[in-house]
Scaffold this motif. Sequence first.
Motif, PDB file in Angstrom:
ATOM      1  N   VAL A 207     -88.314  40.386 -74.880  1.00  0.00           N
ATOM      2  CA  VAL A 207     -86.929  40.577 -75.337  1.00  0.00           C
ATOM      3  C   VAL A 207     -86.919  41.519 -76.550  1.00  0.00           C
ATOM      4  CG1 VAL A 207     -84.920  39.401 -76.346  1.00  0.00           C
ATOM      5  CG2 VAL A 207     -86.249  38.303 -74.525  1.00  0.00           C
ATOM      6  N   CYS A 208     -85.962  42.427 -76.568  1.00  0.00           N
ATOM      7  CA  CYS A 208     -85.870  43.388 -77.669  1.00  0.00           C
ATOM      8  C   CYS A 208     -85.385  42.678 -78.939  1.00  0.00           C
ATOM      9  CB  CYS A 208     -84.905  44.510 -77.291  1.00  0.00           C
ATOM     10  SG  CYS A 208     -84.673  45.698 -78.612  1.00  0.00           S
ATOM     11  N   VAL A 209     -86.261  42.642 -79.950  1.00  0.00           N
ATOM     12  CA  VAL A 209     -85.923  41.910 -81.181  1.00  0.00           C
ATOM     13  C   VAL A 209     -85.705  42.851 -82.364  1.00  0.00           C
ATOM     14  CG1 VAL A 209     -86.985  39.720 -80.570  1.00  0.00           C
ATOM     15  CG2 VAL A 209     -88.412  41.510 -81.574  1.00  0.00           C
ATOM     16  N   SER A 210     -85.981  44.122 -82.174  1.00  0.00           N
ATOM     17  CA  SER A 210     -85.759  45.065 -83.265  1.00  0.00           C
ATOM     18  C   SER A 210     -85.501  46.436 -82.654  1.00  0.00           C
ATOM     19  CB  SER A 210     -87.005  45.066 -84.157  1.00  0.00           C
ATOM     20  OG  SER A 210     -87.022  46.195 -84.970  1.00  0.00           O
ATOM     21  N   LEU A 211     -84.637  47.190 -83.317  1.00  0.00           N
ATOM     22  CA  LEU A 211     -84.154  48.428 -82.714  1.00  0.00           C
ATOM     23  C   LEU A 211     -83.791  49.433 -83.788  1.00  0.00           C
ATOM     24  CD1 LEU A 211     -82.396  50.064 -80.537  1.00  0.00           C
ATOM     25  CD2 LEU A 211     -80.602  48.434 -81.088  1.00  0.00           C
ATOM     26  N   GLY A 212     -84.136  50.689 -83.578  1.00  0.00           N
ATOM     27  CA  GLY A 212     -83.669  51.785 -84.435  1.00  0.00           C
ATOM     28  C   GLY A 212     -83.421  52.992 -83.557  1.00  0.00           C
ATOM     29  N   PRO A 222     -78.530  63.599 -89.793  1.00  0.00           N
ATOM     30  CA  PRO A 222     -78.946  62.767 -88.661  1.00  0.00           C
ATOM     31  C   PRO A 222     -77.901  61.661 -88.451  1.00  0.00           C
ATOM     32  CG  PRO A 222     -80.732  62.994 -90.268  1.00  0.00           C
ATOM     33  CD  PRO A 222     -79.521  63.604 -90.891  1.00  0.00           C
ATOM     34  N   VAL A 223     -77.599  61.358 -87.193  1.00  0.00           N
ATOM     35  CA  VAL A 223     -76.596  60.323 -86.909  1.00  0.00           C
ATOM     36  C   VAL A 223     -77.324  59.031 -86.551  1.00  0.00           C
ATOM     37  CG1 VAL A 223     -74.726  59.643 -85.349  1.00  0.00           C
ATOM     38  CG2 VAL A 223     -74.880  62.003 -86.170  1.00  0.00           C
ATOM     39  N   ASP A 224     -77.066  58.006 -87.342  1.00  0.00           N
ATOM     40  CA  ASP A 224     -77.702  56.706 -87.127  1.00  0.00           C
ATOM     41  C   ASP A 224     -77.046  56.027 -85.916  1.00  0.00           C
ATOM     42  OD1 ASP A 224     -78.937  54.283 -87.307  1.00  0.00           O
ATOM     43  OD2 ASP A 224     -78.436  53.919 -89.415  1.00  0.00           O
ATOM     44  N   LEU A 225     -77.838  55.741 -84.889  1.00  0.00           N
ATOM     45  CA  LEU A 225     -77.288  55.131 -83.666  1.00  0.00           C
ATOM     46  C   LEU A 225     -77.605  53.640 -83.578  1.00  0.00           C
ATOM     47  CD1 LEU A 225     -78.224  57.885 -81.013  1.00  0.00           C
ATOM     48  CD2 LEU A 225     -76.012  57.507 -82.087  1.00  0.00           C
ATOM     49  N   HIS A 226     -78.129  53.069 -84.668  1.00  0.00           N
ATOM     50  CA  HIS A 226     -78.554  51.669 -84.632  1.00  0.00           C
ATOM     51  C   HIS A 226     -77.407  50.748 -84.198  1.00  0.00           C
ATOM     52  CE1 HIS A 226     -79.084  47.692 -86.563  1.00  0.00           C
ATOM     53  NE2 HIS A 226     -80.288  47.817 -86.060  1.00  0.00           N
ATOM     54  N   GLU A 227     -76.259  50.915 -84.856  1.00  0.00           N
ATOM     55  CA  GLU A 227     -75.127  50.029 -84.561  1.00  0.00           C
ATOM     56  C   GLU A 227     -74.601  50.264 -83.144  1.00  0.00           C
ATOM     57  OE1 GLU A 227     -72.814  49.817 -88.231  1.00  0.00           O
ATOM     58  OE2 GLU A 227     -71.134  49.203 -86.942  1.00  0.00           O
ATOM     59  N   VAL A 228     -74.564  51.550 -82.761  1.00  0.00           N
ATOM     60  CA  VAL A 228     -74.042  51.902 -81.434  1.00  0.00           C
ATOM     61  C   VAL A 228     -74.873  51.225 -80.341  1.00  0.00           C
ATOM     62  CG1 VAL A 228     -73.783  53.859 -79.841  1.00  0.00           C
ATOM     63  CG2 VAL A 228     -73.098  54.107 -82.227  1.00  0.00           C
ATOM     64  N   LEU A 229     -76.199  51.296 -80.486  1.00  0.00           N
ATOM     65  CA  LEU A 229     -77.065  50.708 -79.458  1.00  0.00           C
ATOM     66  C   LEU A 229     -77.051  49.178 -79.519  1.00  0.00           C
ATOM     67  CD1 LEU A 229     -77.981  53.662 -79.120  1.00  0.00           C
ATOM     68  CD2 LEU A 229     -80.277  52.805 -78.738  1.00  0.00           C
ATOM     69  N   THR A 230     -76.894  48.647 -80.739  1.00  0.00           N
ATOM     70  CA  THR A 230     -76.798  47.181 -80.869  1.00  0.00           C
ATOM     71  C   THR A 230     -75.537  46.698 -80.161  1.00  0.00           C
ATOM     72  OG1 THR A 230     -77.945  47.295 -82.975  1.00  0.00           O
ATOM     73  CG2 THR A 230     -76.719  45.279 -82.540  1.00  0.00           C
ATOM     74  N   ASP A 231     -74.406  47.369 -80.437  1.00  0.00           N
ATOM     75  CA  ASP A 231     -73.142  46.963 -79.809  1.00  0.00           C
ATOM     76  C   ASP A 231     -73.186  47.125 -78.290  1.00  0.00           C
ATOM     77  OD1 ASP A 231     -72.252  46.424 -82.310  1.00  0.00           O
ATOM     78  OD2 ASP A 231     -70.942  48.183 -82.489  1.00  0.00           O
ATOM     79  N   ALA A 232     -73.987  48.095 -77.828  1.00  0.00           N
ATOM     80  CA  ALA A 232     -74.076  48.314 -76.369  1.00  0.00           C
ATOM     81  C   ALA A 232     -74.948  47.248 -75.702  1.00  0.00           C
ATOM     82  CB  ALA A 232     -74.627  49.708 -76.087  1.00  0.00           C
ATOM     83  N   GLY A 233     -75.576  46.391 -76.502  1.00  0.00           N
ATOM     84  CA  GLY A 233     -76.308  45.259 -75.922  1.00  0.00           C
ATOM     85  C   GLY A 233     -77.810  45.439 -75.829  1.00  0.00           C
ATOM     86  N   VAL A 234     -78.359  46.448 -76.527  1.00  0.00           N
ATOM     87  CA  VAL A 234     -79.815  46.675 -76.419  1.00  0.00           C
ATOM     88  C   VAL A 234     -80.597  45.556 -77.108  1.00  0.00           C
ATOM     89  CG1 VAL A 234     -81.707  48.245 -76.977  1.00  0.00           C
ATOM     90  CG2 VAL A 234     -79.497  49.178 -76.218  1.00  0.00           C
ATOM     91  N   LEU A 235     -80.129  45.150 -78.302  1.00  0.00           N
ATOM     92  CA  LEU A 235     -80.805  44.059 -79.015  1.00  0.00           C
ATOM     93  C   LEU A 235     -80.617  42.773 -78.207  1.00  0.00           C
ATOM     94  CD1 LEU A 235     -82.335  44.213 -81.680  1.00  0.00           C
ATOM     95  CD2 LEU A 235     -80.286  43.430 -82.839  1.00  0.00           C
TER      96      LEU A 235
END
Length: 293
Positions: A207-212, A222-235
């Motif tokens: 299971v994905c427990v950390s993401l950047g 640089p555009v930080d996509l951390h929140e975008v990918l978190t909201d999309a359900g990757v975490l």
Amino acid sequence: MKPAPFEYVRATQLGDALAALASDDDAKVIAGGQSLVPLMALRLARPALLVDVNDLPLDTVEVANNEVRLGSLVRHVRLERDAVVVRAAPLLAEAAALIGYPAIRNRGTLGGSVAHADPAAELPAALVALDGVVLAEGREGTRRISARDFFEGFLTTVLAPDELVVGVQVPVAAERHGASFREWAPRAGDFAVAGVAVVIELDAGGVCVSLGAAACGVGSTPVDLHEVLTDAGVLGASDVGDSLLRSTAQAAARTARGDDDREQLVGLLTAAALHDAFARARGGDASGTGVAA
Ligand SMILES: Cc1cc2nc3c(=O)[nH]c(=O)nc-3n(C[C@H](O)[C@H](O)[C@H](O)COP(=O)(O)OP(=O)(O)OC[C@H]3O[C@@H](n4cnc5c(N)ncnc54)[C@H](O)[C@@H]3O)c2cc1C
């Protein structure tokens, strides 16, 4: 065209470099010279004093306390090939290999790329994705600046004119770590039109427990996509099926809104990098995944 006249100092001690920088409002550091020299030749930069830092002992790669610490004079070619960097910070190695062509990578430095802050550059985006830290040295001492706060705008950072980037720090890649940098450039060696860096960590159950994640070539920094990918359900995800890839691509594409081609490109690159990252975290080879870009 030739550069405007300038004075030149080659510093051998950090203190001398800082004193020289503070001695003239129009002083500038020169490291690899791969960005500054062309700007000077075009007279888009006219420093009165060049402070050459190439003799400072900043070509260092160290691992301690679960951090990789890289000196600012580490050249792109070393990032690309150094066994410690490849193992402990594979995203930086992959990003460095995408920079320009060999002659550029032989001279260009990590600190130069970070300080220059070109929004299309790979290393700043990789540092943001890794939640890295920029180490800046000034007369007041060392500042540790989060990469997420370091880049202010087009070719602009929070670095003071008399501060020197002395290094960067990123976390050591975890055991079930997967990273990928995908970009598209019209020709090999050109700056990328856009690029996306993704780094994930899986737990023992997959299971994905950390993401950047971060993109270059999309905004003025640089555009930080951390929140975008978190909201999309990757975490929390344990699989990257079509539906997660599609929702992630759509969410990332919106960061480039207003530029249809770039929107599609950022979406596609994000999906491809995410797919690679999961495959690598599981110990697989991400090549031949069938994801374009
Ligand atoms: C043809 C060509 C293609 C390129 N393609 C790419 C590419 O695809 N991707 C990419 O990312 N880059 C690319 N570059 C730029 C290259 O990566 C540069 O090496 C990098 O941007 C700057 O590193 P440098 O060491 O050469 O810095 P320099 O040119 O020496 O300096 C750049 C700027 O940073 C400042 N600076 C340098 N070091 C420090 C420091 N330690 N502390 C504070 N300020 C500092 C300088 O004062 C200057 O303002 C390309 C360059 C060329 C000429």
